[in-house]
Each structure stands twice: as structure tokens, then as C-alpha cells.
Motif scaffolding. Structure first.
Motif, PDB file in Angstrom:
ATOM      1  N   LYS A  19       0.834  -1.203   0.000  1.00  9.87           N
ATOM      2  CA  LYS A  19       0.000   0.000   0.000  1.00  9.87           C
ATOM      3  C   LYS A  19       0.869   1.254   0.000  1.00  9.87           C
ATOM      4  CE  LYS A  19      -4.223  -1.572   2.299  1.00  9.87           C
ATOM      5  NZ  LYS A  19      -5.050  -1.432   3.503  1.00  9.87           N
ATOM      6  N   SER A  60       1.921   6.319  -7.008  1.00  8.07           N
ATOM      7  CA  SER A  60       0.809   7.148  -7.486  1.00  8.07           C
ATOM      8  C   SER A  60       1.179   8.619  -7.408  1.00  8.07           C
ATOM      9  CB  SER A  60      -0.451   6.889  -6.658  1.00  8.07           C
ATOM     10  OG  SER A  60      -0.919   5.590  -6.868  1.00  8.07           O
ATOM     11  N   GLU A  61       1.791   9.001  -6.299  1.00  7.43           N
ATOM     12  CA  GLU A  61       2.207  10.396  -6.154  1.00  7.43           C
ATOM     13  C   GLU A  61       3.287  10.745  -7.172  1.00  7.43           C
ATOM     14  OE1 GLU A  61       4.058  13.444  -2.825  1.00  7.43           O
ATOM     15  OE2 GLU A  61       3.283  11.503  -2.183  1.00  7.43           O
ATOM     16  N   GLU A  62       4.202   9.847  -7.370  1.00  8.55           N
ATOM     17  CA  GLU A  62       5.269  10.073  -8.347  1.00  8.55           C
ATOM     18  C   GLU A  62       4.694  10.220  -9.756  1.00  8.55           C
ATOM     19  OE1 GLU A  62       9.088   7.507  -9.527  1.00  8.55           O
ATOM     20  OE2 GLU A  62       8.862   7.800  -7.358  1.00  8.55           O
ATOM     21  N   PHE A  63       3.735   9.386 -10.094  1.00  3.38           N
ATOM     22  CA  PHE A  63       3.108   9.450 -11.411  1.00  3.38           C
ATOM     23  C   PHE A  63       2.322  10.753 -11.564  1.00  3.38           C
ATOM     24  CE2 PHE A  63      -0.430   8.305 -14.357  1.00  3.38           C
ATOM     25  CZ  PHE A  63       0.349   8.167 -15.506  1.00  3.38           C
ATOM     26  N   SER A  64       1.639  11.156 -10.508  1.00  2.00           N
ATOM     27  CA  SER A  64       0.896  12.407 -10.531  1.00  2.00           C
ATOM     28  C   SER A  64       1.849  13.582 -10.751  1.00  2.00           C
ATOM     29  CB  SER A  64       0.138  12.574  -9.212  1.00  2.00           C
ATOM     30  OG  SER A  64      -0.552  13.787  -9.199  1.00  2.00           O
ATOM     31  N   LEU A  81       2.438   1.655  -3.398  1.00  2.00           N
ATOM     32  CA  LEU A  81       1.441   2.105  -4.362  1.00  2.00           C
ATOM     33  C   LEU A  81       1.168   3.599  -4.195  1.00  2.00           C
ATOM     34  CD1 LEU A  81      -0.588   1.489  -6.599  1.00  2.00           C
ATOM     35  CD2 LEU A  81      -2.234   0.908  -4.811  1.00  2.00           C
ATOM     36  N   ASP A  82       1.032   4.048  -2.960  1.00  3.21           N
ATOM     37  CA  ASP A  82       0.832   5.476  -2.703  1.00  3.21           C
ATOM     38  C   ASP A  82       2.017   6.291  -3.227  1.00  3.21           C
ATOM     39  OD1 ASP A  82      -1.611   4.998  -1.508  1.00  3.21           O
ATOM     40  OD2 ASP A  82      -0.841   5.130   0.550  1.00  3.21           O
TER      41      ASP A  82
END
Length: 65
Positions: A45, A52-56, A48-49
């Protein structure tokens, strides 16, 4: 019909005691596996967080809102 004596009862008690010990051991193993999986799930988790932040952030830098 076979008559059973005290020896049969003692043998059955011994078998049940061994079965109880075996099941307790298996339950402990299962409990440890569950705890290990819960730790692994929490780590996934967090990863993944982070991703996700890196991709954002990547999308923002690229200009693709």
C-alpha cells in the motif's frame, strides 16, 4: 462386538492429545503467515501510494492534467 478396555481409552486420549498439539502448531503457523501477509500488504500500500504520487507529479511536469 469387540470389548474395549482402559488401554483403548488411554490410547484414544493419547491420539487426541497429539492431534490437539498438531492443530495448535498449524494454527500458530497460519497466524504467523497471516501477520507476515498483513505486513507485506501494508508495504505494498505504501509503495502504491508513493508510485501514485510520483506518477501524478510526472503528469504535472509533463503538462497532462
Amino acid at each position: 462386538m469387540t470389548e474395549r478396555g482402559p488401554h483403548d481409552l488411554e490410547e484414544r486420549i493419547d491420539q487426541l492429545q497429539k492431534q490437539k498439539e498438531y492443530l495448535q502448531q498449524q494454527c500458530r503457523k497460519a497466524g504467523k503467515a497471516i501477520l507476515d501477509l498483513e505486513i507485506q500488504r501494508d508495504d505494498f500500500k505504501k509503495e502504491l501510494d508513493r508510485l501514485s504520487e510520483e506518477f501524478s507529479n510526472y503528469k504535472i511536469m509533463k503538462g497532462d492534467k
